[in-house]
Design an enzyme around this catalytic site. Sequence first.
Site, PDB file in Angstrom:
ATOM      1  N   LYS A 104     -71.777 -53.919 -52.663  1.00 15.64           N
ATOM      2  CA  LYS A 104     -73.087 -53.683 -53.257  1.00 15.64           C
ATOM      3  C   LYS A 104     -74.122 -53.511 -52.142  1.00 15.64           C
ATOM      4  CE  LYS A 104     -72.772 -57.475 -55.647  1.00 15.64           C
ATOM      5  NZ  LYS A 104     -72.882 -58.571 -56.639  1.00 15.64           N
ATOM      6  N   THR A 139     -85.322 -59.900 -60.835  1.00 14.38           N
ATOM      7  CA  THR A 139     -83.935 -59.414 -60.759  1.00 14.38           C
ATOM      8  C   THR A 139     -82.920 -60.546 -60.763  1.00 14.38           C
ATOM      9  OG1 THR A 139     -84.094 -59.376 -58.337  1.00 14.38           O
ATOM     10  CG2 THR A 139     -84.593 -57.321 -59.509  1.00 14.38           C
ATOM     11  N   GLY A 164     -79.998 -62.787 -61.700  1.00 12.83           N
ATOM     12  CA  GLY A 164     -78.802 -62.568 -62.511  1.00 12.83           C
ATOM     13  C   GLY A 164     -78.148 -61.217 -62.330  1.00 12.83           C
ATOM     14  N   THR A 165     -78.622 -60.425 -61.381  1.00 10.08           N
ATOM     15  CA  THR A 165     -78.095 -59.065 -61.209  1.00 10.08           C
ATOM     16  C   THR A 165     -76.603 -59.061 -60.931  1.00 10.08           C
ATOM     17  OG1 THR A 165     -80.235 -58.412 -60.305  1.00 10.08           O
ATOM     18  CG2 THR A 165     -78.400 -56.917 -59.946  1.00 10.08           C
ATOM     19  N   GLY A 166     -76.155 -59.888 -59.976  1.00  8.89           N
ATOM     20  CA  GLY A 166     -74.745 -59.878 -59.599  1.00  8.89           C
ATOM     21  C   GLY A 166     -73.843 -60.354 -60.713  1.00  8.89           C
ATOM     22  N   CYS A 167     -74.238 -61.421 -61.400  1.00  4.28           N
ATOM     23  CA  CYS A 167     -73.458 -61.923 -62.536  1.00  4.28           C
ATOM     24  C   CYS A 167     -73.350 -60.857 -63.622  1.00  4.28           C
ATOM     25  CB  CYS A 167     -74.110 -63.173 -63.116  1.00  4.28           C
ATOM     26  SG  CYS A 167     -74.401 -64.498 -61.950  1.00  4.28           S
TER      27      CYS A 167
END
Length: 265
Positions: free
Chosen positions: A177, A208, A210-213
Amino acid sequence: MTVVTPPLVLTVAGSDSGGGAGIQADLKTMLALGVHGMSVIAAVTAQNSLGVQGYWELPGEAVKAQLDSVLGDIGVHAVKTGMLASPELVEIVARSLATVDAPVIVDPVGVSKHGDSLLAPEAVATIKTRLLPVATVVTPNLWEVAQLTGVKVQDERDMRRAADAILALGPRWALIKGGHLPGAPVDLLTDGTALHTFGAPRHNNRHTHGTGCTLASAIASHLALGHEVPEAVRLAKEYVTGAIAQGFPLGSGIGPVDHAWRWRP
């Protein structure tokens, strides 16, 4: 009337009391994408928009019991892992998932959005040797790439080298990412042969959390729905980009992405 059970997706992760990341973000994502979300809680955090005030891992026997309960009766079409906190929990989860005939998406969570540690330093080696070899897709950000491989990505040209270093640890696919690099964000997906890049606009929105989850859970959901890995990642990127665009303020700090953005008027 025929009732059809939707695809089944399991998240193994930590709970976010603020509702923006972790188990809460995973289950919201799964509902938004039309799959049935199930959970194994590995840790509990005291967390809000300002950061993580503390976390407590669950006993290993409690995590194993949750895994055995879901896998032994209901089964899964895909699994997503997030915060696992300790070497013991990583080992327990890896051992269970090695027996599962379903895609496994590993989000190797090391720190929160605010920079708070969510993983014991001694657990990194266990992730590398036990969890990554059972993964279908691993989704590290640039900090997690450095933590797992020592490769420091400074520009887009370094991303393939980072992906190769992740693949050397055993997963089938690596999704690097690139959102923390300057310019328009680009993610790179490869299995060592095929190479795919996914661009997106950079939205001027600080909310932003919680983006990765959300991205990892969206990939797991689309795999459970029957898509191949590259298409699952493309659709997941489309979903999370919209969620970032609609991220909203919460409390006094960084708010979450909007998992229900497609439902908003």
